[in-house]
Design a protein around this motif. Sequence first.
Motif, short mmCIF file in Angstrom:
data_model
loop_
_atom_site.label_atom_id
_atom_site.label_comp_id
_atom_site.label_asym_id
_atom_site.label_seq_id
_atom_site.Cartn_x
_atom_site.Cartn_y
_atom_site.Cartn_z
N ASP A 1 0.85 -1.19 0.00
CA ASP A 1 0.00 0.00 0.00
C ASP A 1 0.89 1.24 0.00
O ASP A 1 1.06 1.92 1.02
CB ASP A 1 -0.92 -0.01 1.23
N ILE A 2 1.46 1.52 -1.17
CA ILE A 2 2.42 2.62 -1.31
C ILE A 2 2.04 3.50 -2.49
O ILE A 2 1.72 3.02 -3.58
CB ILE A 2 3.84 2.09 -1.50
N ILE A 3 2.08 4.81 -2.25
CA ILE A 3 1.99 5.82 -3.31
C ILE A 3 3.37 6.44 -3.44
O ILE A 3 4.02 6.72 -2.43
CB ILE A 3 0.96 6.90 -2.97
N SER A 4 3.84 6.63 -4.65
CA SER A 4 5.19 7.16 -4.83
C SER A 4 5.18 8.44 -5.67
O SER A 4 4.32 8.64 -6.53
CB SER A 4 6.10 6.12 -5.50
N ILE A 5 6.14 9.31 -5.37
CA ILE A 5 6.42 10.50 -6.17
C ILE A 5 7.90 10.47 -6.47
O ILE A 5 8.72 10.47 -5.54
CB ILE A 5 6.06 11.80 -5.41
N ILE A 6 8.26 10.42 -7.73
CA ILE A 6 9.65 10.27 -8.15
C ILE A 6 10.09 11.51 -8.93
O ILE A 6 9.40 11.96 -9.83
CB ILE A 6 9.85 9.02 -9.03
N GLY A 7 11.26 12.03 -8.59
CA GLY A 7 11.80 13.19 -9.31
C GLY A 7 12.70 14.00 -8.42
O GLY A 7 12.75 13.79 -7.20
N ARG A 8 13.43 14.92 -9.02
CA ARG A 8 14.33 15.74 -8.22
C ARG A 8 13.53 16.61 -7.26
O ARG A 8 12.42 17.06 -7.57
CB ARG A 8 15.22 16.61 -9.12
N ILE A 9 14.08 16.83 -6.09
CA ILE A 9 13.41 17.64 -5.06
C ILE A 9 13.55 19.10 -5.46
O ILE A 9 14.55 19.75 -5.20
CB ILE A 9 14.02 17.40 -3.67
N SER B 1 5.18 0.00 -5.34
CA SER B 1 4.10 1.00 -5.33
C SER B 1 2.89 0.57 -6.15
O SER B 1 3.03 0.00 -7.23
CB SER B 1 4.62 2.33 -5.89
N LYS B 2 1.74 0.91 -5.65
CA LYS B 2 0.50 0.69 -6.41
C LYS B 2 0.19 1.89 -7.30
O LYS B 2 -0.39 1.74 -8.38
CB LYS B 2 -0.67 0.44 -5.45
N VAL B 3 0.56 3.08 -6.82
CA VAL B 3 0.20 4.31 -7.52
C VAL B 3 1.40 5.24 -7.60
O VAL B 3 2.19 5.34 -6.66
CB VAL B 3 -0.96 5.04 -6.79
N LEU B 4 1.54 5.91 -8.74
CA LEU B 4 2.53 6.98 -8.91
C LEU B 4 1.79 8.30 -9.09
O LEU B 4 0.87 8.40 -9.90
CB LEU B 4 3.41 6.73 -10.13
N TRP B 5 2.19 9.30 -8.34
CA TRP B 5 1.67 10.65 -8.53
C TRP B 5 2.70 11.49 -9.26
O TRP B 5 3.87 11.50 -8.89
CB TRP B 5 1.35 11.31 -7.19
N ASN B 6 2.26 12.24 -10.26
CA ASN B 6 3.15 13.15 -10.97
C ASN B 6 2.47 14.53 -11.03
O ASN B 6 1.57 14.75 -11.84
CB ASN B 6 3.46 12.64 -12.37
N PHE B 7 2.92 15.45 -10.16
CA PHE B 7 2.36 16.79 -10.09
C PHE B 7 3.18 17.79 -10.90
O PHE B 7 2.94 18.99 -10.82
CB PHE B 7 2.32 17.28 -8.63
N SER B 8 4.14 17.31 -11.67
CA SER B 8 5.09 18.18 -12.35
C SER B 8 4.43 19.16 -13.31
O SER B 8 3.41 18.86 -13.94
CB SER B 8 6.11 17.33 -13.12
N GLU B 9 5.05 20.35 -13.43
CA GLU B 9 4.59 21.35 -14.39
C GLU B 9 5.17 21.12 -15.78
O GLU B 9 4.88 21.86 -16.71
CB GLU B 9 5.00 22.75 -13.91
N PRO C 1 10.96 22.83 -6.66
CA PRO C 1 9.62 23.40 -6.64
C PRO C 1 8.74 23.08 -7.84
O PRO C 1 7.53 22.91 -7.70
CB PRO C 1 9.89 24.91 -6.55
N GLU C 2 9.34 23.01 -9.05
CA GLU C 2 8.52 22.79 -10.24
C GLU C 2 7.91 21.39 -10.27
O GLU C 2 6.98 21.13 -11.04
CB GLU C 2 9.32 23.05 -11.52
N LYS C 3 8.41 20.49 -9.42
CA LYS C 3 7.83 19.15 -9.32
C LYS C 3 6.58 19.14 -8.44
O LYS C 3 5.85 18.15 -8.40
CB LYS C 3 8.87 18.16 -8.79
N ARG C 4 6.38 20.20 -7.68
CA ARG C 4 5.18 20.41 -6.87
C ARG C 4 4.86 19.22 -5.95
O ARG C 4 3.71 18.80 -5.80
CB ARG C 4 3.99 20.73 -7.77
#
Length: 326
Positions: free
Chosen positions: A152-160, A233-241, A162-165
């Motif tokens: 039961d994991i949600i992941s956010i992958i990317g450089r830390i 992970s079951k889900v990946l979130w991508n909030f990137s601009e 601000p534009e990755k939100r």
Amino acid sequence: MCIRDRFKAHELYRGSVLAKLYFHALRLIKYICLSRLSSRFKLFSYFITSVENPYDFIFGILVKSMIKNILYIQAPFWHSLKVHHRLLLKFISILFRKVNIHLVFNSKNMMLDATKSPLGKYFLKKHSLKASIVEPVPKIINTGPLPQSKDDIISIIGRISPEKRMHLGIIAFHRVLLKIKNPKLKLFIVGEVNDKKYLQLLRRLIRKYRLCNNVFIITDNVKNSIRNIYAKSKVLWNFSEGFFGLVNIEAMSFGTVPIVTEGCSDTIKNNYSGFVAYTLKDFIDITVKILENEKIWQKISKNSYDFSKKFSITRFNRKLLNIITE
């Protein structure tokens, strides 16, 4: 003959953004002049950024043959330029008149963004530049079978950065927990630190929402950690601009269901291999829906695994070769 040169302006220079762009434009001219010394196929890469906006960059490939130059654009550099930079525009215009350049974008959404921007209209229309789309190839890919079990994991992958939100992910996760009420649900944020102040902001949000036992930030041994997190992970979130989103393809190859912003929607088929979320509420509602319904998650997970195979190095090479030889 192959010449490669990458450099980071924000590490080497402290002048204005305009001065940095002039410098790199001159370097580009130098490369083109060098390429004329031989008729053999040449590959160049260059990197442009700035102190003020280190995440707005051009990362492209300039392929030189006897009759064609291909500029492969991996990020929307036109967001860093202003139309009132008349001298710079005139300088680049001279370059485009002297050299036949074929623009290659990494996604349809990026091309549309370029055509809507004042700077994109200026170059694409005034110089009648040819443009094509060639999707890049992900670095981390699962070539094995679809993982049979997930946590039961949600992941956010990317450089830390601000534009990755990523801060929106912490807020969304807090609200998802309130709806699902699953104490075992976890959020992993994995990436190299590009902005220490932003990292501190993320940690403050974790403490604010009392999520220290559920939200984890991994910044060490990132490459190995990413593969492990994808697999679990079951889900990946991508909030990137940004546009395209290689992490979406990487996650799908492990059967992880991506929920992405509109700009990154080129990498998925909405409601088939993943989901497009237009608001923060969409991210929350879609996540709750698929985590509470195992059958829906399994179906989308299998579809995403199959869909990821579409983005291969063979396909990339074929598309680029077609542009070079047409």
